[in-house]
Design a protein around this motif. Structure first.
Motif, PDB file in Angstrom:
ATOM      1  N   SER A  49       0.700  -1.233   0.017  1.00  0.00           N
ATOM      2  CA  SER A  49      -0.217   0.043   0.034  1.00  0.00           C
ATOM      3  C   SER A  49       0.910   1.306   0.041  1.00  0.00           C
ATOM      4  CB  SER A  49      -1.176   0.056   0.962  1.00  0.00           C
ATOM      5  OG  SER A  49      -1.541   1.251   1.273  1.00  0.00           O
ATOM      6  N   ALA A  52      -2.955   5.576   2.353  1.00  0.00           N
ATOM      7  CA  ALA A  52      -4.241   5.081   2.939  1.00  0.00           C
ATOM      8  C   ALA A  52      -5.194   4.985   1.634  1.00  0.00           C
ATOM      9  CB  ALA A  52      -5.043   6.236   3.865  1.00  0.00           C
ATOM     10  N   ASP A  53      -5.767   4.118   1.846  1.00  0.00           N
ATOM     11  CA  ASP A  53      -6.862   3.675   0.512  1.00  0.00           C
ATOM     12  C   ASP A  53      -6.285   3.405  -0.796  1.00  0.00           C
ATOM     13  OD1 ASP A  53      -8.973   6.140   1.862  1.00  0.00           O
ATOM     14  OD2 ASP A  53      -9.303   4.030   2.292  1.00  0.00           O
ATOM     15  N   SER A  67      -6.890  -4.021   3.231  1.00  0.00           N
ATOM     16  CA  SER A  67      -7.356  -2.770   3.386  1.00  0.00           C
ATOM     17  C   SER A  67      -6.667  -1.759   4.051  1.00  0.00           C
ATOM     18  CB  SER A  67      -8.823  -2.971   4.110  1.00  0.00           C
ATOM     19  OG  SER A  67      -8.502  -3.234   5.426  1.00  0.00           O
ATOM     20  N   ARG A  68      -6.733  -0.347   3.873  1.00  0.00           N
ATOM     21  CA  ARG A  68      -5.820   0.509   4.741  1.00  0.00           C
ATOM     22  C   ARG A  68      -6.645   1.831   4.741  1.00  0.00           C
ATOM     23  NH1 ARG A  68       0.070   2.410   3.232  1.00  0.00           N
ATOM     24  NH2 ARG A  68       0.521   3.482   5.399  1.00  0.00           N
ATOM     25  N   SER A  69      -7.497   1.768   5.658  1.00  0.00           N
ATOM     26  CA  SER A  69      -8.629   2.961   5.848  1.00  0.00           C
ATOM     27  C   SER A  69      -7.437   4.128   6.695  1.00  0.00           C
ATOM     28  CB  SER A  69      -9.722   2.602   6.979  1.00  0.00           C
ATOM     29  OG  SER A  69      -9.378   1.962   7.992  1.00  0.00           O
ATOM     30  N   LYS A  70      -6.580   3.559   7.500  1.00  0.00           N
ATOM     31  CA  LYS A  70      -5.763   4.472   8.286  1.00  0.00           C
ATOM     32  C   LYS A  70      -4.471   4.379   7.787  1.00  0.00           C
ATOM     33  CE  LYS A  70      -8.942   5.015  12.313  1.00  0.00           C
ATOM     34  NZ  LYS A  70      -9.087   4.939  13.843  1.00  0.00           N
ATOM     35  N   THR A  71      -3.515   5.392   7.840  1.00  0.00           N
ATOM     36  CA  THR A  71      -2.325   5.198   7.311  1.00  0.00           C
ATOM     37  C   THR A  71      -1.346   4.410   8.476  1.00  0.00           C
ATOM     38  OG1 THR A  71      -2.039   7.553   6.601  1.00  0.00           O
ATOM     39  CG2 THR A  71      -0.086   6.421   7.427  1.00  0.00           C
TER      40      THR A  71
END
Lengths: 114, 117
Positions: A49, A52-53, A67-71
């Protein structure tokens, strides 16, 4: 203490179960990575990643979801675990691409699928 | 595509002797090169890197590595081995060619270094 942590450190699960491995870093690094380490294969990249996102596939992404909703967090989910996913999983993080690109690794999660 | 090879699965060296762990790479452009070390039940730790400049790079714990563009190699060296250097060593490469849009680093399969007392 600041750094990169993984949980759980050890996990035994059954074939077909969903499993989520957690990774958390406190440096606010942009890049995060998931690798698996297997004898004879070294480290192979599963997903990474850039922010984020933003996620992208690595060398062996099949059977995994990220998933990566937060850093600071980058969880790895095995949707339906198989015995071939028995491995040691490492999370890593890295600062911006333009800086140095060395990676900082977590302590690993040893996953056994029975 | 970028790749990296560590031709030796294991290297045995007597304590006090010089050590070399070999690494060769293949990229379409210019490389970023790295060495990492892994102690038992631990994650990988960064040792050193080559980005640009002097071909001889010095890193942690007295290790150094020499970038050789003509031989596409980046061998890890130490003048005098210690028993505590026994570990698994990984070479890694990133292709920084403008044609390569990947942000990925490719790791070798690792070389286990045994330092014999």
């Amino acid at each position: 203490d600041a750094g990169i942590t993984q949980s759980p450190r050890y996990k035994i699960t059954e074939t077909g179960r969903q499993v989520t491995l957690m990774c958390h870093q406190t440096w606010s690094h942009s890049y995060m990575f998931w690798y698996r380490q297997d004898l004879g294969h070294g480290l192979r990249l599963i997903y990474y990643s850039a922010a984020a996102d933003i996620t992208d596939k690595g060398e062996v992404p099949d059977g995994y979801v990220v998933s990566r909703s937060k850093t600071e967090n980058f969880p790895l989910t095995l949707e339906s675990a198989t015995r071939s996913q028995t491995s040691v999983y490492f999370c890593a993080s890295s600062p911006l691409r333009e800086v140095s690109y060395e990676q900082y690794f977590g302590p690993g999660t040893r996953l056994t699928v029975t | 595509a970028q790749s990296v090879a560590q031709p030796e699965d294991q290297v045995n060296v007597a304590e006090g002797n010089p050590l070399t762990v070999k690494c060769t790479y293949s990229v379409s452009g210019n490389p970023y090169l790295f060495w990492y070390v892994q102690y038992p039940n631990r994650g990988l730790q960064f040792l050193l890197k080559y980005i640009t400049g002097d071909n001889l790079v010095k890193g942690s714990y007295g290790f150094e590595a020499e970038f050789n563009k003509s031989q596409t190699s980046f061998h890890l060296k130490k003048p005098s081995a210690l028993v505590s250097d026994s570990a698994l060593y990984f070479c890694a490469v990133r292709d920084i060619s403008p044609m390569n849009r990947d942000d990925k680093i490719i790791f070798g399969k690792g070389t286990r270094l045994h330092i014999l007392p």
